[in-house]
Design a protein around this motif. Sequence first.
Motif, PDB file in Angstrom:
ATOM      1  N   LEU A   1      12.021  -5.692  10.177  1.00  0.00           N
ATOM      2  CA  LEU A   1      11.768  -4.301  10.390  1.00  0.00           C
ATOM      3  C   LEU A   1      10.151  -4.584   9.056  1.00  0.00           C
ATOM      4  O   LEU A   1       9.448  -3.844   9.462  1.00  0.00           O
ATOM      5  CB  LEU A   1      12.006  -3.590  10.238  1.00  0.00           C
ATOM      6  N   LEU A   2      10.533  -4.452   8.407  1.00  0.00           N
ATOM      7  CA  LEU A   2      10.184  -4.810   6.618  1.00  0.00           C
ATOM      8  C   LEU A   2       8.938  -5.647   6.862  1.00  0.00           C
ATOM      9  O   LEU A   2       7.503  -6.429   6.307  1.00  0.00           O
ATOM     10  CB  LEU A   2      10.587  -4.768   5.548  1.00  0.00           C
ATOM     11  N   THR A   3       9.328  -7.078   7.859  1.00  0.00           N
ATOM     12  CA  THR A   3       8.187  -7.729   7.875  1.00  0.00           C
ATOM     13  C   THR A   3       7.080  -7.580   8.541  1.00  0.00           C
ATOM     14  O   THR A   3       6.008  -7.578   8.575  1.00  0.00           O
ATOM     15  CB  THR A   3       8.788  -9.356   8.589  1.00  0.00           C
ATOM     16  N   LEU A   4       7.246  -7.091   9.726  1.00  0.00           N
ATOM     17  CA  LEU A   4       6.435  -6.319  10.821  1.00  0.00           C
ATOM     18  C   LEU A   4       5.712  -5.254  10.244  1.00  0.00           C
ATOM     19  O   LEU A   4       4.466  -5.613  10.391  1.00  0.00           O
ATOM     20  CB  LEU A   4       6.953  -5.366  11.669  1.00  0.00           C
ATOM     21  N   ILE A   5       6.543  -4.869   8.848  1.00  0.00           N
ATOM     22  CA  ILE A   5       5.449  -4.057   8.666  1.00  0.00           C
ATOM     23  C   ILE A   5       4.354  -4.049   6.986  1.00  0.00           C
ATOM     24  O   ILE A   5       2.960  -3.189   7.290  1.00  0.00           O
ATOM     25  CB  ILE A   5       6.257  -2.518   7.799  1.00  0.00           C
ATOM     26  N   ASN A   6       5.080  -5.465   7.003  1.00  0.00           N
ATOM     27  CA  ASN A   6       4.271  -6.217   5.661  1.00  0.00           C
ATOM     28  C   ASN A   6       2.644  -6.629   6.632  1.00  0.00           C
ATOM     29  O   ASN A   6       1.639  -6.669   6.369  1.00  0.00           O
ATOM     30  CB  ASN A   6       4.887  -7.195   5.469  1.00  0.00           C
ATOM     31  N   GLU A   7       3.048  -7.526   7.809  1.00  0.00           N
ATOM     32  CA  GLU A   7       1.950  -8.111   8.416  1.00  0.00           C
ATOM     33  C   GLU A   7       1.005  -7.152   8.999  1.00  0.00           C
ATOM     34  O   GLU A   7      -0.828  -7.499   8.829  1.00  0.00           O
ATOM     35  CB  GLU A   7       2.823  -8.271   9.750  1.00  0.00           C
ATOM     36  N   ILE A   8       1.577  -5.590   9.626  1.00  0.00           N
ATOM     37  CA  ILE A   8       0.485  -5.041  10.384  1.00  0.00           C
ATOM     38  C   ILE A   8      -0.514  -4.311   9.554  1.00  0.00           C
ATOM     39  O   ILE A   8      -1.138  -3.630   9.190  1.00  0.00           O
ATOM     40  CB  ILE A   8       1.437  -3.777  10.809  1.00  0.00           C
ATOM     41  N   LEU A   9       0.264  -3.658   7.452  1.00  0.00           N
ATOM     42  CA  LEU A   9      -0.655  -3.737   6.218  1.00  0.00           C
ATOM     43  C   LEU A   9      -1.723  -4.756   6.407  1.00  0.00           C
ATOM     44  O   LEU A   9      -2.133  -4.033   5.807  1.00  0.00           O
ATOM     45  CB  LEU A   9       0.356  -3.081   5.296  1.00  0.00           C
ATOM     46  N   ASP A  10      -0.933  -5.925   6.134  1.00  0.00           N
ATOM     47  CA  ASP A  10      -2.035  -6.767   6.005  1.00  0.00           C
ATOM     48  C   ASP A  10      -3.040  -6.714   6.422  1.00  0.00           C
ATOM     49  O   ASP A  10      -4.436  -7.517   6.358  1.00  0.00           O
ATOM     50  CB  ASP A  10      -1.494  -8.459   5.770  1.00  0.00           C
ATOM     51  N   LEU A  11      -3.104  -7.250   7.910  1.00  0.00           N
ATOM     52  CA  LEU A  11      -4.333  -7.273   9.212  1.00  0.00           C
ATOM     53  C   LEU A  11      -5.109  -5.631   8.500  1.00  0.00           C
ATOM     54  O   LEU A  11      -6.113  -5.915   9.126  1.00  0.00           O
ATOM     55  CB  LEU A  11      -3.507  -6.637  10.807  1.00  0.00           C
ATOM     56  N   ALA A  12      -4.560  -4.684   8.730  1.00  0.00           N
ATOM     57  CA  ALA A  12      -5.089  -2.778   7.938  1.00  0.00           C
ATOM     58  C   ALA A  12      -5.976  -3.431   7.642  1.00  0.00           C
ATOM     59  O   ALA A  12      -6.840  -3.580   7.421  1.00  0.00           O
ATOM     60  CB  ALA A  12      -4.608  -2.419   8.283  1.00  0.00           C
ATOM     61  N   LYS A  13      -5.878  -4.190   6.197  1.00  0.00           N
ATOM     62  CA  LYS A  13      -6.260  -4.542   5.173  1.00  0.00           C
ATOM     63  C   LYS A  13      -7.801  -5.414   5.497  1.00  0.00           C
ATOM     64  O   LYS A  13      -9.063  -4.806   5.142  1.00  0.00           O
ATOM     65  CB  LYS A  13      -5.439  -4.789   4.134  1.00  0.00           C
ATOM     66  N   VAL A  14      -7.629  -6.609   6.689  1.00  0.00           N
ATOM     67  CA  VAL A  14      -8.303  -7.188   6.608  1.00  0.00           C
ATOM     68  C   VAL A  14      -9.473  -6.853   7.548  1.00  0.00           C
ATOM     69  O   VAL A  14     -11.044  -7.088   7.353  1.00  0.00           O
ATOM     70  CB  VAL A  14      -7.677  -8.838   7.313  1.00  0.00           C
ATOM     71  N   GLU A  15      -9.034  -5.705   8.076  1.00  0.00           N
ATOM     72  CA  GLU A  15      -9.228  -5.349   9.302  1.00  0.00           C
ATOM     73  C   GLU A  15     -10.743  -4.160   8.559  1.00  0.00           C
ATOM     74  O   GLU A  15     -12.083  -4.061   8.810  1.00  0.00           O
ATOM     75  CB  GLU A  15      -8.943  -4.287  10.192  1.00  0.00           C
ATOM     76  N   ALA A  16     -10.210  -3.259   7.543  1.00  0.00           N
ATOM     77  CA  ALA A  16     -10.977  -1.996   6.322  1.00  0.00           C
ATOM     78  C   ALA A  16     -11.478  -3.121   5.737  1.00  0.00           C
ATOM     79  O   ALA A  16     -12.478  -2.265   5.035  1.00  0.00           O
ATOM     80  CB  ALA A  16     -10.067  -1.604   5.992  1.00  0.00           C
ATOM     81  N   GLY A  17     -11.661  -4.733   4.975  1.00  0.00           N
ATOM     82  CA  GLY A  17     -12.097  -5.017   4.602  1.00  0.00           C
ATOM     83  C   GLY A  17     -11.323  -5.041   3.041  1.00  0.00           C
ATOM     84  O   GLY A  17     -12.502  -4.807   1.703  1.00  0.00           O
ATOM     85  N   ALA A  18     -10.116  -4.533   3.081  1.00  0.00           N
ATOM     86  CA  ALA A  18     -10.212  -4.207   1.489  1.00  0.00           C
ATOM     87  C   ALA A  18      -9.189  -5.286   0.872  1.00  0.00           C
ATOM     88  O   ALA A  18      -8.872  -4.969   0.109  1.00  0.00           O
ATOM     89  CB  ALA A  18      -9.056  -2.700   1.628  1.00  0.00           C
ATOM     90  N   LEU A  19      -8.834  -6.518   1.764  1.00  0.00           N
ATOM     91  CA  LEU A  19      -8.172  -7.102   1.137  1.00  0.00           C
ATOM     92  C   LEU A  19      -9.181  -8.125   0.948  1.00  0.00           C
ATOM     93  O   LEU A  19     -10.444  -9.048   0.813  1.00  0.00           O
ATOM     94  CB  LEU A  19      -8.079  -8.181   2.384  1.00  0.00           C
ATOM     95  N   THR A  20      -8.898  -8.485  -1.074  1.00  0.00           N
ATOM     96  CA  THR A  20     -10.203  -9.236  -2.159  1.00  0.00           C
ATOM     97  C   THR A  20      -9.136 -10.834  -2.111  1.00  0.00           C
ATOM     98  O   THR A  20      -7.988 -10.953  -2.576  1.00  0.00           O
ATOM     99  CB  THR A  20     -10.094  -8.376  -2.491  1.00  0.00           C
ATOM    100  N   LEU A  21     -10.413 -11.839  -2.285  1.00  0.00           N
ATOM    101  CA  LEU A  21      -9.797 -12.966  -2.217  1.00  0.00           C
ATOM    102  C   LEU A  21      -9.422 -13.808  -3.431  1.00  0.00           C
ATOM    103  O   LEU A  21     -11.394 -12.795  -4.197  1.00  0.00           O
ATOM    104  CB  LEU A  21      -9.984 -14.062  -1.494  1.00  0.00           C
ATOM    105  N   SER A  22      -9.261 -14.393  -4.390  1.00  0.00           N
ATOM    106  CA  SER A  22      -9.025 -15.444  -5.264  1.00  0.00           C
ATOM    107  C   SER A  22      -9.817 -16.371  -5.073  1.00  0.00           C
ATOM    108  O   SER A  22      -8.378 -16.961  -5.824  1.00  0.00           O
ATOM    109  CB  SER A  22      -8.415 -14.522  -5.939  1.00  0.00           C
ATOM    110  N   MET A  23     -10.955 -16.890  -5.132  1.00  0.00           N
ATOM    111  CA  MET A  23     -10.734 -18.516  -4.955  1.00  0.00           C
ATOM    112  C   MET A  23     -10.711 -19.261  -6.614  1.00  0.00           C
ATOM    113  O   MET A  23     -11.618 -18.766  -7.109  1.00  0.00           O
ATOM    114  CB  MET A  23     -12.305 -18.279  -3.572  1.00  0.00           C
ATOM    115  N   GLU A  24     -10.222 -20.251  -5.613  1.00  0.00           N
ATOM    116  CA  GLU A  24     -10.420 -20.847  -6.934  1.00  0.00           C
ATOM    117  C   GLU A  24      -9.809 -22.651  -6.910  1.00  0.00           C
ATOM    118  O   GLU A  24      -9.150 -22.734  -5.235  1.00  0.00           O
ATOM    119  CB  GLU A  24      -8.907 -20.831  -7.901  1.00  0.00           C
TER     120      GLU A  24
END
Length: 689
Positions: free
Chosen positions: A357-380
């Motif tokens: 269940l924790l894995t499912l919630i984490n996946e949903i939260l990650d996908l929601a961040k991507v869809e909302a544009g709130a996920l930032t990457l540190s390219m290096e």
Amino acid sequence: MFAQGRGGMIGQRSIRTKLVTIVMSTTLAALAVSVGTVVAYDLRGYQRALLNDVTTQAELVGHMTSAALSFDDPRLARENLAMLRSRPNVRAAAIYDQNGALFATYLAPGETSSFPSHPQDVGHGSKSYVRDGDELVLYKSIVENEDRLGTVYLRSTSQLMGRVRDYLLICIGTTLLALLVAWLLVRRLGHTITTPIDAITNIAREVVAKRDYSRRAPRISQDEAAALVDSFNAMLTEIEQRTLALESSNREIAREALERALAQQEVMRLNSELEERVHERTMQLELANSELELAIEEARNANQAKSAFLSSMSHELRTPLNAILGFAQILAADNLPTTPEQKKEFAGHILKSGRHLLTLINEILDLAKVEAGALTLSMEPVGLAEVLAECRTMIAPQAAARGIRVQFPDNAAALVQADRTRLKQVLLNLLSNAVKYNREGGEVIVECVACGADRLRLSVRDTGMGLRPDQVAALFQPFNRLGQENGTQEGTGIGLVFTRRLVTMMKGEIGVTSTPGVGSTFWIELTTAGGTNGALAQLAVPAQTEAGQPAAAPGAAAPRSILYIEDNPANLRLVQEILSFRTDLTLLAASDGHAGLALAHTHRPAAILMDLNLPGMSGFEVLAQLRRDPDTAHIPVVALTANAMPRDIERGLSAGFARYLTKPIDIEQFNEAIDGVLAQRAAEERTAP
């Protein structure tokens, strides 16, 4: 005037020609009918007389030669036939005996024709005629004292064609003479009819040519032509009056038309300006409508996507919650005693489901961040060898548990432009899928290959069951669960969607190739990076299980059987433990719809518990087949599913489920539902005849 007079002559000759043609045609038709009737009657009489004459000669010859046939005297027969010399129209004659053999013959002078080897078959005392060009052939049987002695053959010239030719010459001559007489009479008397008409024609031609409606035709007779002249003159008078009135009216109309033309030009100019304005406004409205339709369609798609997301998430989240709350209720209940081993096992199920269940919630939260544009990457620049080493350490326990060998490349000492944490997350997701969907004892191969001047490909290849083309096409859609419709693996199916979004945000590409029965390869391409090959496998459906229950106490009623159709082992185990405390029930278990139908037909359980999301055949399809079978149609079926949306519950009850229970299971509600359907079943059995 000369031209007009010549035109009058042409008109006169034309009407006279028509009159001559009518009279001549009538005369010709009358002559043809009368002469044709006379000739046909005469030729018919001639033909009848000829036939009678030939028949009489044949009868006479037959009577004269009957004695010769009776005494077999051909010489006497020939002498009798020789008497036909007095009949020059008879060109040949012959006598045949009763066997059809030639007995005696006769040929007129100059004849060389041969005789038939056998006569035509004629009846007793009958005759037969045959026409041969201008000749008539007659076969006549010879009968004496009612005995048929032979046949007479006569060939005679009919001279019918010659007679026809003579008649034709006579008819032609008579017709030509009659037509000549008729033509002379018409030419002589025709002017009495055409002269009055000629006068009217000349006046009419002059009126048309000069438009002088004051002219009048002279009255030169006292017959119907005179009445025609009077009518013609009256018509000219009426035309003259109307012409004067029309000319006056035309002048007025021309003046009004000029005024209307000027007004119409002004209206056309105004209409042109209005059309341009309407066209511009229409284009603006069409553009607005097009944008509105696109917005409506996007809103509709978004609403459908939201509904699909909520429905799928409700199912995926309730599935582990079902095991967590169900086993927790068993452990917390005082009336459900458990052994230490059972408590340990139940705690393990709770822990496993909680982690899932924790894995499912984490996946949903990650996908929601991507869809909302709130996920930032540190390219290096990220060292690929170090990331792969960490992934090897993290995936090794999962692979070892299933006996799967994982091979990593030795030549991955390259740097890629990426976010280190997210790159490791992408690789772990691909590796986890390759292990999860691989076959027992399979293999996962990670490869790194350069695919351009500044691009590297990492691929993960497995030895699983592979994917069909339609599964590959829908692979990166949310909740697809790697296209494994028949699989039993847990998960939201959004892992690959999230992985693709991460790879895209790192300016890379992701793809898959798969061969059914061989395996799958997932690959990603990154700038100045290497790639790995990956594989995907499909787990087999758990085999059908059957759980026994504690035996009933001595003297108690026999336990009633309950069939549970469920493909999730944890959920099946939970129901087994709940029902293990009831000595009045025995549980039968099946992992898919086909096995459940077979058990229902064999054991005829008192009630059936059924999940709706079954591999191969949905719970609704299983219910429909149970209702079509007379042996199982009366068994109550209770839906036990994680589909808890209101429309799902309404659909299930409408389909015919006796009760609709949602996961996680409430044990008291679960027992009440079973007791209710069993009581209803018992009442129906008591009232049945």
